[in-house]
Design a protein around this motif. Sequence first.
Motif, PDB file in Angstrom:
ATOM      1  N   GLU A  68      -9.928   4.236  -9.491  1.00  0.00           N
ATOM      2  CA  GLU A  68     -10.966   4.576  -8.794  1.00  0.00           C
ATOM      3  C   GLU A  68     -10.697   5.764  -8.102  1.00  0.00           C
ATOM      4  N   CYS A  69     -11.569   7.068  -8.050  1.00  0.00           N
ATOM      5  CA  CYS A  69     -11.590   8.179  -7.507  1.00  0.00           C
ATOM      6  C   CYS A  69     -12.994   8.668  -7.431  1.00  0.00           C
ATOM      7  N   GLN A  70     -12.916   9.763  -6.682  1.00  0.00           N
ATOM      8  CA  GLN A  70     -14.176  10.444  -6.346  1.00  0.00           C
ATOM      9  C   GLN A  70     -14.711  11.320  -7.528  1.00  0.00           C
ATOM     10  N   GLU A  71     -16.111  11.518  -7.505  1.00  0.00           N
ATOM     11  CA  GLU A  71     -16.708  12.215  -8.583  1.00  0.00           C
ATOM     12  C   GLU A  71     -16.037  13.369  -8.858  1.00  0.00           C
TER      13      GLU A  71
ATOM     14  N   ILE B  68       0.827  -1.158   0.073  1.00  0.00           N
ATOM     15  CA  ILE B  68       0.059   0.062  -0.014  1.00  0.00           C
ATOM     16  C   ILE B  68       0.798   1.222   0.095  1.00  0.00           C
ATOM     17  N   ALA B  69       0.731   1.921  -1.086  1.00  0.00           N
ATOM     18  CA  ALA B  69       1.673   3.039  -1.238  1.00  0.00           C
ATOM     19  C   ALA B  69       0.820   4.431  -1.287  1.00  0.00           C
ATOM     20  N   LEU B  70       1.456   5.397  -0.504  1.00  0.00           N
ATOM     21  CA  LEU B  70       0.617   6.740  -0.427  1.00  0.00           C
ATOM     22  C   LEU B  70       1.535   7.913  -0.789  1.00  0.00           C
ATOM     23  N   ARG B  71       1.483   8.276  -1.913  1.00  0.00           N
ATOM     24  CA  ARG B  71       2.160   9.602  -2.217  1.00  0.00           C
ATOM     25  C   ARG B  71       3.581   9.548  -2.453  1.00  0.00           C
ATOM     26  N   THR B  72       4.208   8.464  -1.851  1.00  0.00           N
ATOM     27  CA  THR B  72       5.657   8.364  -2.097  1.00  0.00           C
ATOM     28  C   THR B  72       6.181   7.026  -2.338  1.00  0.00           C
ATOM     29  N   ASP B  73       7.254   6.703  -2.266  1.00  0.00           N
ATOM     30  CA  ASP B  73       7.986   5.295  -2.335  1.00  0.00           C
ATOM     31  C   ASP B  73       7.864   4.609  -1.204  1.00  0.00           C
ATOM     32  N   GLU B  74       7.467   5.350  -0.147  1.00  0.00           N
ATOM     33  CA  GLU B  74       7.362   4.547   1.220  1.00  0.00           C
ATOM     34  C   GLU B  74       5.887   3.815   1.181  1.00  0.00           C
TER      35      GLU B  74
ATOM     36  N   THR C   7      -3.448  14.444  -6.950  1.00  0.00           N
ATOM     37  CA  THR C   7      -3.432  15.377  -7.985  1.00  0.00           C
ATOM     38  C   THR C   7      -4.104  16.727  -7.806  1.00  0.00           C
ATOM     39  N   PRO C   8      -3.949  17.891  -8.371  1.00  0.00           N
ATOM     40  CA  PRO C   8      -4.586  19.182  -8.011  1.00  0.00           C
ATOM     41  C   PRO C   8      -5.982  19.090  -7.756  1.00  0.00           C
ATOM     42  N   HIS C   9      -6.698  18.029  -8.431  1.00  0.00           N
ATOM     43  CA  HIS C   9      -8.108  17.784  -8.196  1.00  0.00           C
ATOM     44  C   HIS C   9      -8.533  16.708  -7.173  1.00  0.00           C
TER      45      HIS C   9
ATOM     46  N   ARG D 239     -14.196  14.438 -12.618  1.00  0.00           N
ATOM     47  CA  ARG D 239     -14.583  15.496 -13.489  1.00  0.00           C
ATOM     48  C   ARG D 239     -13.655  16.576 -13.593  1.00  0.00           C
ATOM     49  N   GLY D 240     -12.932  16.895 -12.507  1.00  0.00           N
ATOM     50  CA  GLY D 240     -11.886  17.932 -12.445  1.00  0.00           C
ATOM     51  C   GLY D 240     -10.466  17.421 -13.126  1.00  0.00           C
ATOM     52  N   LEU D 241     -10.330  16.480 -13.520  1.00  0.00           N
ATOM     53  CA  LEU D 241      -9.327  15.742 -14.258  1.00  0.00           C
ATOM     54  C   LEU D 241      -9.709  15.472 -15.586  1.00  0.00           C
ATOM     55  N   GLY D 242     -11.053  15.879 -15.927  1.00  0.00           N
ATOM     56  CA  GLY D 242     -11.512  16.150 -17.356  1.00  0.00           C
ATOM     57  C   GLY D 242     -12.028  14.343 -17.862  1.00  0.00           C
ATOM     58  N   PHE D 243     -12.040  13.502 -17.114  1.00  0.00           N
ATOM     59  CA  PHE D 243     -12.330  12.157 -17.475  1.00  0.00           C
ATOM     60  C   PHE D 243     -13.826  12.328 -18.285  1.00  0.00           C
TER      61      PHE D 243
END
Length: 394
Positions: free
Chosen positions: A199-202, A74-80, A177-179, A206-210
């Motif tokens: 997966e991501c939130q709604e 389980i990786a969160l944001r970094t290589d850790e 991400t910024p969104h 939309r913010g990423l333009g998918f």
Amino acid sequence: MCIGAGPAGLYFAISAKIRDAGHDITVIERDPPGATYGWGVVYWDDLLDMLYSNDRESAQRIRAESSLWQEQSIALRTDEASYLTGYGYSVNRAPLLEVLASRATELGVRIEYERAAEDLSEFSDADLIVVADGANSRVRQRYSEQFGTIVDQGRNPYIWLGTDKVFEMFTFDFEETPHGWVWFHAYPSSAGVSTFIVECQEATWRGLGFDRLSDGEGVRLLERIFARMLNGGSLISESRGKAASWQRFTQVYNQTWRHDNVVLIGDAAHTTHFTIGSGTRLAMADAMMLAQMLIGHEDTAGALKTFDEQGHAALRVAQAAARTSMAWFESIDHYTDRSALEFGYALAARHGRQPPWQYQRHMITQNRVVRRGLRLANSCRRVYRARRRGESWR
């Protein structure tokens, strides 16, 4: 008569035939042979135990098509990363269905592809109609009042992809991400290919333009977001000639799974969120249970009543875990301010309250030496269970 040639429908036909070869069973499927979409599904030793005890022939073939994975990363944001102990199996949907279809045919089951079932009146001569045509079952929709059907959707969009990056572990990665946050879970599913579910939130979607990007543009954006974990690998959208699309998880609940001589099994009867990896196991368990009920009762009505009651009871724990898991991922922002170790524990404990010692155990198992020992212990356990069920282990 069985409607739907997925794991539930085909395995019911197999299970019924091996209990009574005199059964006259036809499976009909709307799609052509091999037209399954998606990538791999995961399962554990409990399913293999059931399959080997029920029909050794198909169990051996399924195991031969499966990949083994050990540990979860389980990786969160970094290589850790943090790690969860354990192991499991995965198999691509296409070879799984090929194995089941071949075995059913060997046993004398007729499979009719490219035949739609719109109205059950055309099967009026059937003693039993098993509806196994998935979460979006057209038959169930037509008789929704009789089954007491309740259908709703999860909030998070998700897309089911493949990748040529081979993940040896069951891998989670969460990227900011910024969104907002976007994450995937991936696992090996065949030689040189891994399943890759994003997966991501709604609002993030939309913010990423998918909602506006083409299939190709969306895949390329995901490759950039997860470039660190893909490490040069590519994402694959097309499966059997059809591009993957963003979806929202369909939650299906039916107050009853039976109506007259019609019974629902698998995803047509119930769904559990993909983050607990139980859909295929539950579908095949339904198939075995129904076949056993039919052979154990003098009349079909009694068999269906018992199947309905016992099936609902057996499913309650899995459904509760699935709802909790889905809600956790829909509220991911509540947990992403933590370290990777604490975040990994929150993910592992998402199904409910944990005793205090469980956190200490999690921290201890992050040690490399301890992890190596646990992998060895799990390998011994796996070999023992494989030998106990008569599997040629590997």
